[in-house]
Design an enzyme around this catalytic site. Structure first.
Site, mmCIF file in Angstrom:
data_model
loop_
_atom_site.group_PDB
_atom_site.id
_atom_site.type_symbol
_atom_site.label_atom_id
_atom_site.label_comp_id
_atom_site.label_asym_id
_atom_site.label_seq_id
_atom_site.Cartn_x
_atom_site.Cartn_y
_atom_site.Cartn_z
ATOM 1 N N HIS A 404 -5.675 79.420 -36.893
ATOM 2 C CA HIS A 404 -6.695 78.925 -37.823
ATOM 3 C C HIS A 404 -8.079 79.475 -37.448
ATOM 4 C CE1 HIS A 404 -8.503 75.734 -40.452
ATOM 5 N NE2 HIS A 404 -9.518 75.914 -39.613
ATOM 6 N N GLU A 405 -8.426 79.384 -36.191
ATOM 7 C CA GLU A 405 -9.764 79.824 -35.774
ATOM 8 C C GLU A 405 -9.919 81.335 -35.906
ATOM 9 O OE1 GLU A 405 -11.793 77.454 -35.527
ATOM 10 O OE2 GLU A 405 -10.203 75.962 -35.441
HETATM 11 ZN ZN LIG Z 1 -11.537 75.622 -39.733
#
Ligand SMILES: [Zn+2]
Length: 1034
Positions: A404-405
Site C-alpha cells: 500500500h505505501e
Molecule cells: Zn494510504
C-alpha cells in the site's frame, strides 16, 4: 487493441423532474420505466423499509463564526529551506524535560504571486494549544522574527520589506502584513525564526520511546498527514500546494540514525555537542509528505533497480535488536520486489525524484504507516516479521501494508489529490494496487479473493448507512472533516470502484488508463475529473460511445451508498424474461418507516455494469463488460433484453426447468460494487446445489460454485440482504446450514464468521441466544472442526509452512477461522486443546521467543492464548500479564497479550484490563482501540459502560473505539446513553461529531434489527437439523 463485441448502450429518456441536487438524502424506491414501475413498487412494498431521516439528528453544541480553513491562492510557495533543531537531551541519562522543543529553528520560503496588490502573506502554523494538551505546536512569534526579501530576476536582493504586523488567527492561520504590495512574477524569500514544542501524541513532530536494558530511550519522529506539518514548522499546509524542500537538521551528536526525505549531503558539521547535517532537496511535493527520524536505530539495505537500470539504496530501519535478529529481512525482500515491479509496470523512475528509499519502524505510530516520500514510517508491528514467531496473517499484513505505501510513491506522491475531498484518489488507488503488488511478491497467495473479502465486503459494510458519504465529498472543508475523511469509504470503496472499472474495461484498457493518468499528471494535483478524462480517452478508443463511461462512473463517485440489484426470473419459459430492479441498499432504522408513497425525493440510482453466469458446466467466471456485458443504465431503467443477449451467450435453461444447476448468478466475482438479490426459486437452487457441487472431491463437475469468491459473495450478500430486510433470514441460514461443513476456503469462512458475529452480538441477552450458540457449536462439531476436509483440526497434526503455496497459505488462514469459531462456541475438543496447548507452551518457557515446535503452534498462538486464558486456570491470565511487562516484550507482543488478557471470563480481571487501557502508562495510545475491540468480543455492553465513564482519559483514536463499540448497542436505553455522551463530550470539543453521528446511526440500526429480526432468526434456527440439507419453503 482488442476489438470489442457489439455494445448495447441504450439511452432512454430521462424522467422528467429529476432533481439532481437532492441526492444528499435518498430513498429506496426503484425508479423504473413503463410497465416495470408497478413491479418495482410491489417489490419495494415487500422489502422496502426505508425512508429518510435527515443526515444530522444532532448538532455539536458550539458553532464558531465560520473560520477560514483554506489559504488564499494569490501567493504560491516554491521552495523551503528548513532548519530544524531537535532538542533531545545530550546525554541519555539526563532527565527528559516536560516538553522537548525545536528552539533555534527557522524556515526560508521562496514564494511568488501572480496577482496585483497582494499586501499580506497567509500560511499555516498550529499556534493554539488546549490546556494540558500534549500536542506539538509552534509558539507565537513577533514581527521581528519575520523578514521578507525581494529578488531580481537574476537572483540578487532587490529590497527588504517592512513587516507591519503578524496576526495569529483561529484554526492555525497566520497572516503577515507588509508595508507594500508584492509584484507579480518575482521571487520573494519569507524567513521565519520559530520555536516549536515537540508533541507526545503521535502528531506533527513528536517523541516516541521504548525500553532497552531497563532504561527508557527516546527518539523524535513525525506524522504530518493530513494537516499536522503545521505543528512542526510554518508552512502552506494544503495537499494541492507543491514545493521543494531542502532540509538541515541539528541534533545531539549521540544520535546515529537521522533520516529525512532526502539523502545526507556532505559531512555533518560539529557544533559542540551538536551535529548539523544538510540533506538533498526533495521533488516538488505537498508539505504533508515531509518526515523526520532522530534515533539510534540501525539500518539494513539492499540495492533496488530503477527502470533506467540505475541502482538506488532501499533501506529498512528499526531498533538495532530487531535488525540484528533478522526481523527486517522480510520487509526488505518484499519491498524491493514490489518497488521494482511498480516502477517497471508504470515506467516511472523513482530516483528521478529521490536518491534513496527508507522504510522505518517506530514504536509509537498513530496509523499503520505513512507514505512520506523517501522515508516511509510504520508502526513496528506492521513492518517487522519475525520468523518462528509471526503468523501467516501477520505476514500477509506486513506484505499488504508495504504494498500500500509503495503504491503511494506514484498514487499519492507523484500524483496527489488537490484537496482532501478527493482523498480516495490517493487511498483508493493505493488500496487497489496493494493487491497487485502483494500478488507480484507472493504469487501463491491468490490476492484476488483477499481483495474480495478484505476490501469489497468491508466497503459494503461502511457504505450501508445513511451517515456514509460519496467518494468525492464536497463537504470536506474544515479540519474535523479533513481528519475524518480518511475512512473506509476513501480506502475500501475507492478501491472497489476502481476494481469495478477494471472489470468494465478489461485488464489491458484499465492498465492504459492508470499509466496515462500518472504520466499526464506527474508532479501535479488532481481532482476526480482528471482521472475521468483519462478513462474517457481510453474508453472512446475501445469503442464506448463518447462521454458515457465518465458519466457512468460519476454516479459511483459523486453519490453515496450503493445499489442492490434484484433479478427475478419469474415463472416464464424464456430467459429474456428476467426482470431487473435496483434500489439503494441501506440498513434501516426505526425512523425508516413508511415513506415510500409519500416521498417526493428522487431515488438514487446507478449505472450498473451487469455480468451474469449460470450453473451450467463451463459457465464463465471472468467477464469483462467491454466484451461480454453491458450497463443497466439508470437513465433507461432496465435494458433487459439487449443486456442478456450480450451477457448470456451460453446455454441457459428456462427458469421452469427444475434441474439443480439451473440457476443464475449476477455480478460475477463481485466486479461491480453492488449486491444481488434473486427470486426465491433461484436462491433455492443455489443453496441446494452448493452441497452437491462442493462434495465432489475432484474438479468435475465444474461449477461456478466451486469459486471461493462467488461463495463468499453469496454468503455476504444473503446475510446482509436479510439484515436490511430485503430477504428472509431463511436464505442465508439455510445456505450455510446446507453446505458449510464442506467449506475449506478462508474467504467464505471469513465472510460467514463476520456475519455469525453480527448474529451473536444481536442475539446475546435474548431468549434465542442459547439456541444460536448451541446451533453454532453443533455446526462446527458436525464437520468443520472434527472432520475437516484436510484431516487437520487443532489436534497434533501440523499445518504446512505458510506462504509456500496457495494451498498452504489458505489452509493456515482457514484453520485459524475454524479454530476460532469452534473455541468461541465452546466445542469441547477445541477448548481442551487450547488449555493443553497453553500448559505446554507455558512449560516450554518459550514466551514470545521463536517457537521451534510445529508450525501449527506458531500459527494458532493467538487462539491458544485467548482460549487458554478463558478456559484454563486463572494463573494463565497472571502468567500472561507478567509477560506483558517483560522488558523484552515488543509492541507487537504486547498487543497480542492484551487481546488475550481480554478473553478472561473473570469479572475482576476484565476490570483490570479496562483499567490498564486507561491508566495512561500500561497501554500505548495506538493500542487502546484494539484492546477495546478485543474486550467487546466478550463483554460488549460492559465495555461500553466502562468506556462511557472513562471517555475523558482516552488518548487514542476515539472514533475507532466509538465505531467498534456502537456495534454492541442495541437497546433504546444504551442508544440514549450514546446520544447523551455526544451531548456531554462529543458536542463540546466537536472533534468527533462524525464518529458520533455514525455510532448513533449504528445503534439505531441495531435497535431496529432487534425489533424486526430477533424472533425471525430464532424461529428458523429451531427448524434446522444438523446434517440434513434443507430447501427453502417455496
Ligand atoms: Zn494510504
Amino acid at each position: 487493441m482488442e476489438l470489442r463485441k457489439r455494445y448495447c448502450w441504450t439511452f432512454g429518456i430521462l424522467f422528467a423532474g429529476i432533481l439532481a441536487g437532492l441526492i444528499a438524502v435518498s430513498i429506496l424506491l426503484a425508479r423504473k420505466t413503463g410497465e416495470e414501475l408497478d413491479r418495482a413498487k410491489l417489490t419495494t412494498a415487500r422489502h422496502g423499509p426505508f425512508t429518510l431521516h435527515t443526515r444530522a439528528t444532532l448538532s455539536p453544541a458550539s458553532s464558531e463564526s465560520a473560520p477560514i480553513y483554506r489559504l488564499p491562492t494569490t501567493v504560491q510557495p516554491r521552495h523551503y529551506e528548513l532548519f530544524l533543531q531537535i532538542h533531545l537531551p545530550y546525554d541519555e541519562d539526563d532527565t527528559l524535560p516536560d516538553a522537548l522543543t525545536t528552539r533555534g529553528s527557522h524556515v526560508n520560503i521562496t514564494l511568488r504571486t501572480t496577482a496585483q496588490g497582494v499586501r499580506n502573506i497567509t500560511f499555516h502554523a498550529r499556534h493554539e494549544v488546549k490546556e494540558n494538551s500534549v500536542s506539538g505546536y509552534i509558539k507565537q512569534f513577533d514581527k521581528d522574527a519575520v523578514s521578507l526579501l525581494e529578488f531580481t530576476g537574476n537572483g540578487t536582493v532587490d529590497g527588504v520589506f517592512k513587516i507591519v504586523s503578524v496576526d495569529f488567527l483561529k484554526v492555525d492561520i497566520v497572516v503577515v502584513h507588509l508595508d507594500r504590495a508584492l509584484l507579480p512574477d518575482r521571487d520573494y524569500k519569507l524567513r521565519i525564526q520559530f520555536e516549536g514544542v515537540i508533541g507526545q501524541n503521535m502528531q506533527g513532530l513528536y517523541r516516541s520511546q521504548f525500553v532497552k536494558d531497563g532504561k527508557t530511550r527516546y527518539l523524535v519522529t513525525s506524522q504530518f498527514e493530513p494537516i499536522m506539518a503545521r505543528m512542526a514548522f510554518p508552512c502552506f499546509d494544503e495537499p494541492g500546494i507543491r514545493s521543494r524542500f531542502s532540509t538541515t537538521l541539528k541534533y545531539p551528536n549521540r544520535f546515529t540514525m537521522i533520516r529525512t526525505n532526502g539523502q545526507a549531503e556532505g559531512e555533518a558539521i560539529t557544533d559542540g555537542l551538536w551535529l548539523i547535517q544538510k540533506y538533498t532537496t526533495t521533488p516538488a511535493m505537498p508539505v504533508y509528505l515531509n518526515a523526520f527520524l532522530v534515533s539510534d536505530f540501525e539500518l539494513t539495505s539492499v540495492d533496488a533497480q530503477d527502470p533506467s537500470e540505475e541502482i538506488y539504496p532501499f533501506n529498512v530501519i528499526a531498533r538495532k535488536e530487531f535488525i540484528d535478529r533478522g526481523d527486517a529481512a522480510y520487509a526488505l525482500q518484499q519491498g524491493k520486489v514490489m518497488m521494482e515491479f511498480l516502477s517497471r509496470e508504470f515506467n516511472q523512475s523513482y530516483i528521478e525524484h529521490l536518491p534513496k528509499l527508507d522504510m522505518a519502524a517506530v514504536p509509537d505510530f498513530n496509523v499503520g504507516a505513512m507514505e512520506n516520500w523517501g522515508l516511509i514510517l510504520y508502526r513496528e508491528a506492521r513492518l517487522l516479521y519475525r520468523p518462528k514467531v509471526s503468523t501467516a496473517e501477520q505476514k500477509s499484513g506486513v506484505a499488504g501494508i508495504i504494498a500500500h505505501e509503495l503504491a503511494h510513491m506514484l498514487f499519492g506522491n507523484v500524483v496527489t489529490c488537490s484537496w482532501w475531498s478527493n482523498i480516495w484518489l490517493n487511498e483508493g488507488f493505493a488500496t487497489y494496487l496493494m493487491y497487485m503488488l502483494m500478488g507480484q511478491a507472493n504469487p501463491s497467495w491468490n490476492t484476488k479473493y483477499l481483495f474480495s473479502y478484505w476490501v469489497i465486503h468491508d466497503a459494503f459494510q461502511h457504505d450501508s448507512y445513511l451517515s456514509t458519504h460519496p467518494l468525492y465529498d464536497p463537504r470536506v472543508e474544515n479540519n474535523t472533516l479533513i481528519d475524518n475523511s480518511f475512512d473506509p469509504i476513501a480506502y475500501a470503496k475507492g478501491a472497489s470502484v476502481i476494481h469495478m472499472l477494471k472489470g468494465v474495461l478489461g485488464e489491458i484498457g484499465f492498465n492504459r488508463v492508470l499509466k496515462e493518468y500518472i504520466r499526464a499528471n506527474k508532479l501535479g494535483s488532481v481532482e476526480h475529473g482528471d482521472f475521468l478524462r483519462e478513462v474517457e480517452i481510453v474508453a472512446l478508443e475501445m469503442g464506448f460511445p463518447a462521454g458515457t463511461m465518465s458519466r457512468y462512473l460519476r454516479s459511483w463517485i459523486e453519490e453515496s451508498g450503493y445499489p442492490v440489484l434484484m433479478l427475478d426470473r419469474g415463472s416464464g419459459t424464456d430467459p429474456s424474461e428476467i426482470t431487473y430492479t435496483q434500489q439503494i441498499f441501506r440498513y434501516p432504522t426505526l425512523q425508516d418507516n413508511d415513506s415510500i408513497n409519500n416521498s417526493t425525493v428522487e431515488p438514487t440510482l446507478w449505472d450498473i455494469p451487469l455480468t451474469l453466469t449460470n450453473g451450467a458446466p463451463g459457465a464463465p467466471l471472468e467477464q469483462e463488460t467491454a466484451k461480454h456485458g453491458c450497463f443497466l443504465s439508470k437513465a433507461a431503467g432496465s435494458l433487459r433484453s439487449e443486456c442478456e443477449s450480450e451477457v448470456l451467450d451460453y446455454p441457459t435453461l428456462p427458469a421452469s426447468d427444475e434441474r439443480i444447476d439451473n440457476f443464475i448468478i449476477a455480478n460475477v466475482q463481485q466486479y461491480g460494487f453492488y449486491r444481488v438479490n434473486y427470486d426465491r426459486h433461484n436462491w433455492n437452487r443455489i443453496i441446494m446445489a452448493l452441497p452437491v457441487f462442493l462434495d465432489y472431491p475432484t474438479v468435475t463437475p465444474s461449477s461456478v460454485l466451486k469459486n471461493n469468491v462467488i461463495r463468499g459473495q453469496l454468503i455476504d450478500d444473503s446475510f446482509n440482504l436479510a439484515r436490511a430486510g430485503f430477504l428472509s433470514y431463511e436464505v442465508p441460514l439455510k445456505l450455510i446450514h446446507n453446505y458449510f461443513t464442506l467449506e475449506t476456503h478462508h474467504g467464505p469462512l471469513a465472510s460467514a464468521r463476520d456475519n455469525f458475529r453480527h448474529l451473536y452480538v444481536m442475539l446475546e441477552g435474548t431468549v434465542h441466544h442459547d439456541l444460536f450458540v448451541e446451533y453454532m457449536r453443533k455446526l462446527m462439531e458436525g464437520g468443520l472442526y472434527t472432520n475437516s476436509r484436510w484431516s487437520n483440526s487443532w489436534t497434533d497434526a501440523d499445518v504446512p509452512s505458510h506462504g509456500d503455496s496457495e494451498g498452504s497459505f489458505n489452509r493456515v488462514m482457514a484453520n485459524n477461522i475454524i479454530i476460532n469459531l469452534s473455541c468461541y462456541f465452546e466445542v469441547a475438543a477445541c477448548v481442551t486443546s487450547a488449555v493443553t496447548r497453553f500448559r505446554r507452551w507455558r512449560e516450554s518457557g518459550i514466551g514470545f521467543g521463536p517457537d521451534t515446535r510445529t508450525n501449527n503452534d506458531i500459527q494458532t498462538k493467538e487462539h491458544m492464548l485467548c482460549y487458554g486464558v478463558r478456559h484454563g486456570p486463572v494463573e494463565n491470565w497472571h502468567y500472561l500479564r507478567g509477560l506483558y511487562d517483560h522488558p523484552e516484550a515488543t509492541t507487537s507482543d504486547q498487543r497480542t497479550i492484551l487481546r488475550a488478557l481480554a478473553c478472561t471470563k473473570y469479572e475482576e480481571l476484565v476490570e483490570r484490563v479496562l483499567a490498564m487501557v486507561l491508566d495512561g502508562k500500561s497501554v500505548r495510545p495506538q493500542d487502546q482501540s484494539a484492546a477495546f475491540a478485543a474486550l467487546g468480543r466478550w463483554v460488549g455492553r460492559r465495555t461500553w459502560d466502562f468506556l462511557r465513564s472513562g471517555w475523558s482519559k482516552l488518548t487514542g483514536s476515539t472514533s475507532t473505539i466509538m465505531a467498534d463499540l456502537s456495534r454492541y448497542v442495541k437497546t433504546e436505553r444504551h442508544l440514549a446513553q450514546i446520544q447523551q455522551l455526544y451531548v456531554d463530550v462529543g458536542g463540546k470539543d466537536g472533534s468527533d461529531s462524525t464518529a458520533f453521528e455514525k455510532a448513533i446511526e449504528q445503534a439505531q440500526v441495531n435497535v431496529a434489527w432487534m425489533a424486526a429480526h430477533a424472533d425471525e432468526v430464532g424461529g428458523i434456527l429451531k427448524t434446522l437439523t444438523i446434517g440434513e440439507p434443507t430447501p427453502l419453503l417455496l
